[in-house]
Design an enzyme around this catalytic site. Structure first.
Site, short mmCIF file in Angstrom:
data_model
loop_
_atom_site.label_atom_id
_atom_site.label_comp_id
_atom_site.label_asym_id
_atom_site.label_seq_id
_atom_site.Cartn_x
_atom_site.Cartn_y
_atom_site.Cartn_z
N ASN A 66 -3.22 -3.56 -26.36
CA ASN A 66 -2.30 -2.92 -27.30
C ASN A 66 -1.96 -1.55 -26.71
O ASN A 66 -2.77 -0.63 -26.79
CB ASN A 66 -2.96 -2.78 -28.67
CG ASN A 66 -2.13 -1.93 -29.62
OD1 ASN A 66 -0.95 -1.69 -29.38
ND2 ASN A 66 -2.74 -1.48 -30.71
N TRP A 67 -0.78 -1.46 -26.13
CA TRP A 67 -0.42 -0.19 -25.46
C TRP A 67 -0.13 0.92 -26.46
O TRP A 67 -0.03 2.07 -26.08
CB TRP A 67 0.83 -0.41 -24.61
CG TRP A 67 0.61 -1.16 -23.33
CD1 TRP A 67 -0.51 -1.85 -22.94
CD2 TRP A 67 1.56 -1.30 -22.26
NE1 TRP A 67 -0.31 -2.40 -21.70
CE2 TRP A 67 0.95 -2.08 -21.27
CE3 TRP A 67 2.86 -0.85 -22.06
CZ2 TRP A 67 1.61 -2.41 -20.07
CZ3 TRP A 67 3.52 -1.18 -20.88
CH2 TRP A 67 2.89 -1.94 -19.89
N GLU A 79 -10.90 -4.89 -36.48
CA GLU A 79 -10.87 -3.57 -35.87
C GLU A 79 -11.34 -2.53 -36.87
O GLU A 79 -10.54 -2.03 -37.69
CB GLU A 79 -9.44 -3.22 -35.43
CG GLU A 79 -8.87 -4.15 -34.39
CD GLU A 79 -7.80 -3.46 -33.55
OE1 GLU A 79 -7.92 -3.50 -32.32
OE2 GLU A 79 -6.89 -2.84 -34.12
N GLY A 114 -10.05 4.12 -30.99
CA GLY A 114 -9.68 5.34 -30.26
C GLY A 114 -10.71 6.45 -30.35
O GLY A 114 -10.45 7.58 -29.95
N GLY A 163 -7.16 -1.21 -26.90
CA GLY A 163 -6.19 -0.12 -26.95
C GLY A 163 -6.23 0.71 -25.69
O GLY A 163 -5.67 0.34 -24.65
C1 PEP Z 1 -6.41 -0.67 -31.06
O1 PEP Z 1 -5.76 0.28 -31.45
O2 PEP Z 1 -6.01 -1.83 -31.29
C2 PEP Z 1 -7.65 -0.40 -30.34
C3 PEP Z 1 -8.55 -1.34 -30.30
O3 PEP Z 1 -7.79 0.84 -29.77
P1 PEP Z 1 -8.98 1.36 -28.81
O4 PEP Z 1 -9.41 0.25 -27.91
O5 PEP Z 1 -8.39 2.51 -28.06
O6 PEP Z 1 -10.09 1.79 -29.71
#
Ligand code: PEP
Length: 260
Positions: free
Chosen positions: A12-13, A171, A177, A236
């Protein structure tokens, strides 16, 4: 990871990328993915304007592409919105729906996320439905209630056959993040709960891919993917670095190999 379900790793960019950098990243990911076994599927969800670029650079590669949202409307006077059918026109396979950033910053309700899921399915896309609790909700012991209600809202509007075509991503909001991933035990516990909920919808829904997302990195991916109800990851930050993203895909391959 179970040996019955193929592994799936999707990037997920978010709102990152520029044409020049994307080209390098997409080419490296496509090249690296060629070395992966077929039971590991890989995708990248890019900002809308980069869908044609993803299509041009990934077509014919083992890497699928998708968007990070779709409109709840089919078409019409909805300035700024992007219809699922438009996303599908660029060869996309996936659309993330109900990401916690959209629920939090754009007030997306469980019902709206359910409608978006229907739109994505109707356009031939695989919706990646995100669910997750905040830290306050976890601390109040409400994780199951929250993720259960988020998932139920989607399942309520789908037939069992349609529900079997979705992907669900757990999630935890506090892990996104932040560099603070859920432990593999915490993640597995919620995944097992979600799996039960899916199975209650119909036997064909029980094997829907369940991805974990939230600070997945090369050094914690194996431990997470080893859990029986974690079928892969929604990635992410680490999906913006080719070496890290490919290392996470390789972790999925290693776990899938040891499970078979
Ligand atoms: C996301 O936003 O889908 C995600 C998993 O972010 P990160 O890997 O940066 O925690």
């Amino acid at each position: 990871m179970s040996n019955q379900r193929p592994a799936l790793v999707v990037g997920n960019w978010k709102m990152h990328g520029r044409l020049a950098g994307n080209a390098v990243l997409l080419q490296h990911v496509a090249q690296g993915a060629r070395a992966l076994p077929q039971d590991v599927r890989v995708g990248v969800c890019v900002p809308f304007p980069y869908l044609p670029q993803a299509q041009a650079l990934l077509d014919g590669s083992p890497v699928a592409w998708g968007a990070q949202d779709v409109s709840a409307h089919e078409q019409g006077a909805y300035t700024g919105e992007v219809a699922a059918e438009m996303v599908a026109e660029f060869g996309a396979a996936y659309a993330i729906v109900g990401h916690s950033e959209r629920r939090a910053y754009h007030g997306e309700s469980p019902e709206l996320v359910a409608t978006k899921t229907q739109r994505a399915l109707a356009a031939g896309l695989t919706p990646i439905v995100c669910v997750g609790e905040t830290l306050e909700q976890r601390e109040a012991d409400a994780t199951r209630d929250v993720v259960g209600a988020q998932l139920d809202a989607v399942l309520a509007v789908l037939s069992a056959d349609d529900a079997a075509r979705i992907v669900v991503a757990y999630e935890p909001v506090w892990a996104i993040g932040t560099g603070k991933s859920a432990t593999s035990e915490q993640a597995q516990e919620v995944h097992a709960f979600l799996r039960e909920r899916l199975a209650a919808k119909g036997a064909q829904v029980a094997d829907v891919p369940l991805l974990y997302g939230g600070s997945v990195k090369p050094d914690n991916a194996v431990e997470l993917f080893r859990q029986p109800d974690i079928d892969g990851g929604l990635i992410g930050g680490a999906s913006l670095k080719d070496a890290d993203f490919l290392a996470i895909c390789a972790a999925a391959a290693a776990v899938a190999d040891s499970a078979s």
